[in-house]
Design a protein around this motif. Structure first.
Motif, short mmCIF file in Angstrom:
data_model
loop_
_atom_site.label_atom_id
_atom_site.label_comp_id
_atom_site.label_asym_id
_atom_site.label_seq_id
_atom_site.Cartn_x
_atom_site.Cartn_y
_atom_site.Cartn_z
N SER A 195 25.50 5.44 35.17
CA SER A 195 24.76 5.87 33.98
C SER A 195 24.67 4.69 33.02
N THR A 196 23.45 4.35 32.63
CA THR A 196 23.27 3.20 31.75
C THR A 196 22.22 3.56 30.69
N VAL A 197 21.68 2.55 30.02
CA VAL A 197 20.64 2.79 29.01
C VAL A 197 19.50 1.83 29.22
N PRO A 233 15.98 -0.44 27.60
CA PRO A 233 15.92 -1.48 26.57
C PRO A 233 15.92 -0.96 25.14
N LEU A 234 15.68 0.34 24.95
CA LEU A 234 15.73 0.92 23.61
C LEU A 234 16.97 1.80 23.42
N GLY A 235 17.90 1.73 24.35
CA GLY A 235 19.15 2.47 24.21
C GLY A 235 19.13 3.90 24.69
N ARG A 236 18.04 4.31 25.34
CA ARG A 236 17.94 5.67 25.85
C ARG A 236 18.62 5.77 27.21
N PRO A 237 19.13 6.95 27.58
CA PRO A 237 19.80 7.09 28.88
C PRO A 237 18.88 6.69 30.03
N ALA A 238 19.46 6.00 31.00
CA ALA A 238 18.71 5.56 32.18
C ALA A 238 19.64 5.60 33.38
N ALA A 239 19.06 5.73 34.56
CA ALA A 239 19.83 5.76 35.81
C ALA A 239 19.82 4.39 36.45
N GLY A 240 20.99 3.90 36.78
CA GLY A 240 21.11 2.62 37.47
C GLY A 240 22.01 2.76 38.68
N GLU A 241 22.21 1.66 39.38
CA GLU A 241 23.08 1.65 40.54
C GLU A 241 23.43 0.22 40.89
N PHE A 242 24.46 0.06 41.71
CA PHE A 242 24.71 -1.24 42.32
C PHE A 242 25.06 -1.02 43.78
N LEU A 243 24.83 -2.06 44.56
CA LEU A 243 25.15 -2.02 45.98
C LEU A 243 26.47 -2.73 46.21
N LEU A 245 26.02 -1.91 33.65
CA LEU A 245 25.94 -2.03 35.11
C LEU A 245 26.96 -3.06 35.62
N ILE A 246 27.04 -4.20 34.95
CA ILE A 246 27.98 -5.24 35.37
C ILE A 246 29.41 -4.74 35.24
N ALA A 247 29.71 -4.06 34.14
CA ALA A 247 31.06 -3.55 33.93
C ALA A 247 31.46 -2.58 35.05
#
Length: 379
Positions: free
Chosen positions: A64-66, A68-78, A117-119
């Motif tokens: 779970s990330t945000v 560019p305007l700080g709104r919730p967004a879905a991310g992932e990493f491999l 995402l990096i964290a």
């Protein structure tokens, strides 16, 4: 005949895998006697994780990330099968595609979501984190990313700066230490622009993200100030950070990775190595690659340039399919491109609604172009 299909995504319409599949479907409508090898590509921008996941295996871990305007967004990493390396893409949190045209403002957009995402990748136990850079809506030199990792830019009063590139004009210090647990950072990018100056992040890419001429000057000055803060306050940050090649990638995210002791690698080189593209090129009779817009930037380190150059070196013809083609034939040929086909022209050109059709029915157009290519090229 052995045909290698290795396109990039068509930004805003189709991912690379679907582009390749549509062309292959059209080719097979004409002949099923040819061997079609599908190897979708990415250069660090959108689609980077998906392409590598197919080639390397491993686990795609949601985050779970945000945006560019700080709104919730879905991310992932491999995470690779041995757990040693994590791959992620900045566009999932910083992407221009996440904003409407009216929302684009690099003075205010933040890379904070990339830091999240990096964290998450760091906490997974990976020892190396590879960050695909490209397609960003931000111009904050990674200030938001650093904040999410525990290093916050401050103003003269000791207060945390607001998000966005413009606020960095007031940066005087960095508070805290990035929580990276000794992880090695790699920026996957084929952009060699520096952070600052005429060829820097603000001047070259700022206007694409909504910056006016006055905004560009303001942002370049703000990033210059922030680069000085990073050089002073981050141990291991290289001297003259603003002039380092690759520092201007993704609105200065490249500079932030360099400031954290990381380094830049070719995104297209990393992907082609992972999917075994060289071996596939050695054995094919024709290469079909492509991207959404085949223009002058395509020949400066993007997927098409890398593929066409490798095909030329092997004496293999290379055909480009694109939503729009604006590169001259002579310029294309010198880069190794044998021919180029445009969806806009296929659908009748701009005057006959070709742009709308290319955006609205790309898979249909690519299937038809695939059939056309088979009639022209298949033995």
């Amino acid at each position: 005949m052995r045909v290698l299909l290795c396109p990039d995504k068509f930004a805003g319409t189709l991912p690379a895998q679907e582009v390749a599949t549509a062309v292959a479907d059209g080719w097979r409508e004409v002949t099923d006697g040819d061997e079609l090898l599908i190897r979708p590509l990415a250069d660090g921008g959108p689609g980077f994780v998906a392409v590598l996941a197919e080639a390397l295996g491993g686990r795609r871990i949601p985050v779970s990330t945000v945006d560019p305007l700080g709104r919730p967004a879905a991310g992932e990493f491999l995470l690779t099968p041995d757990g040693s390396t994590a791959y992620l893409e900045s566009a999932q949190a910083c992407g221009l595609h996440l904003l409407t045209v009216e929302e684009r403002d690099p003075k205010a957009t933040t890379s904070y979501g990339l830091g999240l995402l990096i964290a998450a990748a760091v906490e997974s136990g990976a020892r190396t984190v590879v960050i695909g850079l490209g397609g960003s809506a931000t111009n904050d030199a990674g200030a938001g990313m650093l904040t999410a990792l525990g290093a916050t830019p401050l103003d003269e009063a000791g207060l945390a700066l607001p998000y966005g590139g413009a606020a960095l004009a007031a940066a005087v210090a960095l508070d805290g230490t990035p929580r990276l647990r000794g992880v090695r950072l790699v920026a996957a990018t084929d952009v060699d622009n520096p952070l600052l100056g005429l060829h820097g992040a603000s001047s070259v890419y700022g206007p694409q993200k909504g910056a006016s001429r006055a905004d560009v000057l303001l942002l370049d000055a703000a990033l210059e100030r922030f680069a000085g803060v990073l050089e002073r306050d981050l141990p291991g940050c290289p001297a003259q950070l603003g002039l380092q090649p690759g520092g201007g990638a993704a609105g200065g995210l490249g500079a932030a990775v360099l400031a954290l002791g990381g380094h830049c690698e070719s995104g297209i080189g990393l992907v082609t190595g992972a999917i075994g593209l060289d071996a596939a090129l050695d054995e094919c009779d024709l290469v079909i690659t492509g991207e959404g817009s085949f223009d002058h930037q395509s020949l400066r380190g993007k997927v098409v340039a890398g593929v066409a150059g490798a095909a030329r070196d092997r004496g293999v013809p290379c055909v480009v399919v694109a939503g729009r083609v604006s590169t001259g034939r002579r310029e294309s040929a010198s880069a190794g491109v044998t021919d180029a086909y445009s969806l806009v022209e296929h659908f009748g050109g701009e005057e006959r609604g070709g742009v709308e059709a290319a955006m609205g029915r790309p898979a249909e157009g690519l299937r038809e172009l695939g059939a056309r290519l088979a009639r022209q090229w298949s033995r």
